[in-house]
Design an enzyme around this catalytic site. Sequence first.
Site, short mmCIF file in Angstrom:
data_model
loop_
_atom_site.label_atom_id
_atom_site.label_comp_id
_atom_site.label_asym_id
_atom_site.label_seq_id
_atom_site.Cartn_x
_atom_site.Cartn_y
_atom_site.Cartn_z
N ASP A 18 67.00 26.67 107.30
CA ASP A 18 65.65 27.19 107.31
C ASP A 18 66.26 28.77 107.31
O ASP A 18 67.03 29.14 108.20
CB ASP A 18 65.07 26.97 108.59
CG ASP A 18 63.78 27.73 108.86
OD1 ASP A 18 63.34 29.10 108.03
OD2 ASP A 18 62.70 27.28 109.64
N VAL A 19 65.71 29.71 106.28
CA VAL A 19 66.38 30.96 106.28
C VAL A 19 65.85 31.92 107.37
O VAL A 19 66.59 32.82 107.66
CB VAL A 19 65.89 31.66 105.02
CG1 VAL A 19 66.75 31.06 103.71
CG2 VAL A 19 64.58 31.80 104.50
N TYR A 44 51.08 38.56 102.60
CA TYR A 44 52.15 38.27 101.64
C TYR A 44 52.61 39.63 100.87
O TYR A 44 53.93 40.07 100.77
CB TYR A 44 51.69 37.41 100.53
CG TYR A 44 52.72 36.98 99.28
CD1 TYR A 44 53.74 36.13 99.65
CD2 TYR A 44 52.62 37.60 98.13
CE1 TYR A 44 54.53 35.69 98.51
CE2 TYR A 44 53.41 37.34 97.18
CZ TYR A 44 54.35 36.60 97.35
OH TYR A 44 55.25 36.18 96.40
N LYS A 79 56.36 41.46 100.88
CA LYS A 79 57.16 41.97 99.92
C LYS A 79 57.39 43.15 99.48
O LYS A 79 58.19 43.66 99.34
CB LYS A 79 56.39 41.37 98.61
CG LYS A 79 56.33 39.72 98.46
CD LYS A 79 57.66 39.14 98.33
CE LYS A 79 57.80 37.80 98.51
NZ LYS A 79 59.24 37.05 98.24
P1 NAD Z 1 59.06 27.85 94.77
O1 NAD Z 1 57.88 27.34 96.02
O2 NAD Z 1 59.10 27.05 93.57
O3 NAD Z 1 60.38 28.22 95.75
C1 NAD Z 1 60.46 28.62 96.77
C2 NAD Z 1 61.58 28.12 97.74
O4 NAD Z 1 62.06 28.50 98.95
C3 NAD Z 1 61.44 26.71 97.78
O5 NAD Z 1 62.69 25.91 97.22
C4 NAD Z 1 61.36 26.38 99.28
O6 NAD Z 1 61.77 25.12 99.57
C5 NAD Z 1 62.12 27.64 99.89
N1 NAD Z 1 61.81 27.97 101.03
C6 NAD Z 1 60.60 28.07 101.65
N2 NAD Z 1 60.60 28.34 102.95
C7 NAD Z 1 62.05 28.31 103.12
C8 NAD Z 1 62.67 28.44 104.60
N3 NAD Z 1 61.91 28.65 105.61
N4 NAD Z 1 63.76 28.31 104.34
C9 NAD Z 1 64.70 27.85 103.26
N5 NAD Z 1 64.19 27.73 102.12
C10 NAD Z 1 62.66 27.93 102.10
O7 NAD Z 1 58.49 29.37 94.28
P2 NAD Z 1 58.87 30.46 93.70
O8 NAD Z 1 58.01 30.83 92.68
O9 NAD Z 1 60.14 30.00 92.81
O10 NAD Z 1 59.56 31.66 94.45
C11 NAD Z 1 60.64 32.09 94.60
C12 NAD Z 1 60.71 33.56 95.07
O11 NAD Z 1 59.85 34.35 94.18
C13 NAD Z 1 59.76 34.10 96.53
O12 NAD Z 1 60.50 34.70 97.22
C14 NAD Z 1 58.63 34.29 95.83
O13 NAD Z 1 57.79 34.98 96.83
C15 NAD Z 1 58.76 35.06 94.77
N6 NAD Z 1 57.80 35.31 93.46
C16 NAD Z 1 57.14 34.36 93.05
C17 NAD Z 1 56.24 34.63 92.31
C18 NAD Z 1 55.49 33.51 91.34
O14 NAD Z 1 54.37 33.75 90.86
N7 NAD Z 1 55.59 32.27 91.63
C19 NAD Z 1 55.91 36.05 92.13
C20 NAD Z 1 56.70 37.13 92.67
C21 NAD Z 1 57.54 36.31 93.55
#
Ligand code: NAD
Length: 267
Positions: free
Chosen positions: A66-67, A163, A167
């Site tokens: 858990d990060v 959120y 960010k």
């Molecule tokens: P996703 O849900 O597919 O991936 C998120 C990952 O984070 C998952 O593997 C999850 O298990 C992991 N995670 C969550 N909580 C955790 C914890 N406490 N400890 C360890 N791992 C944990 O979503 P994504 O879209 O691939 O998101 C990746 C990053 O990109 C995130 O930081 C998100 O905020 C950012 N982001 C996503 C988008 C979008 O539109 N999808 C846009 C901008 C930024």
Amino acid sequence: MSDRMKDRIALITGGGSGIGAATARLLAEEGADVAVVEHPGRRDDAEIVADDVRRVGQRAMVALADVADEEAVKRVFDETTADLGVPDCIVASAGVAGHPDNDGFAGLLDLDADQWQFVLDVNLNGVFFTIREGVRRMAEASQSGSIVTLASVAAKIPTAGVYSVSKSAVWMLTRAFALEAAPLGVRINALGPGYVQTPMLDDAARLRGGSSSEWFDTWAARVPLGRLGEPHDVALAALFLLSEDSRYLTGSLLHPDGGIAMRFAGG
Ligand code: NAD
């Protein structure tokens, strides 16, 4: 496929899903070995990605943390260093859209302290622990490297409550760390994607109510390039920031977002 990332060792949090998984696969195709870091509840997803990395001939391992747990993040770096070597290529992709118990989008006025803290613990503290440990390990090994954080266009657009706050803080954290790490030979840059089709986007749609497909249509209509992003679109930008192609770039925020930030947030 090239060997742009040959002899590099990557550590990717959130590596079992979405942007993290796409980046793990792309880095492996470019010659990197990869530690896929995942939440303990998602080992199976991480194993699938690690198998894909091995399939292209690179070394892979799964590490669980858990990060938001500082000691667990340190353990992940210990395990990676023991199995693959000191990571010189780090992607802090783990993140959440909101509190898992929220069944609707909670604006700041409706947010309770636990919900607020949960998002900051994962999205901000998790990135802090990951960058700090990564820079420390590289410095101890006299190793240069590159780190990528996942901010968002939400860092500049205040429509997503806590959120957006988290960010925006990741963006400043990236710059503050980039300044300290530059003399150590470590570059740190942030990515600010817009709408990327991952499980998180499904979650964002769920929090706002209604079907994912309706929200996806609404969101796609806002994108100047006319479509939602794919995880691979963001992985390509991560590859650039992690490779020597961006060797003179640090402390920047790059938007693989189809033009969203340009349209709604001044670039
Ligand atoms: P996703 O849900 O597919 O991936 C998120 C990952 O984070 C998952 O593997 C999850 O298990 C992991 N995670 C969550 N909580 C955790 C914890 N406490 N400890 C360890 N791992 C944990 O979503 P994504 O879209 O691939 O998101 C990746 C990053 O990109 C995130 O930081 C998100 O905020 C950012 N982001 C996503 C988008 C979008 O539109 N999808 C846009 C901008 C930024």
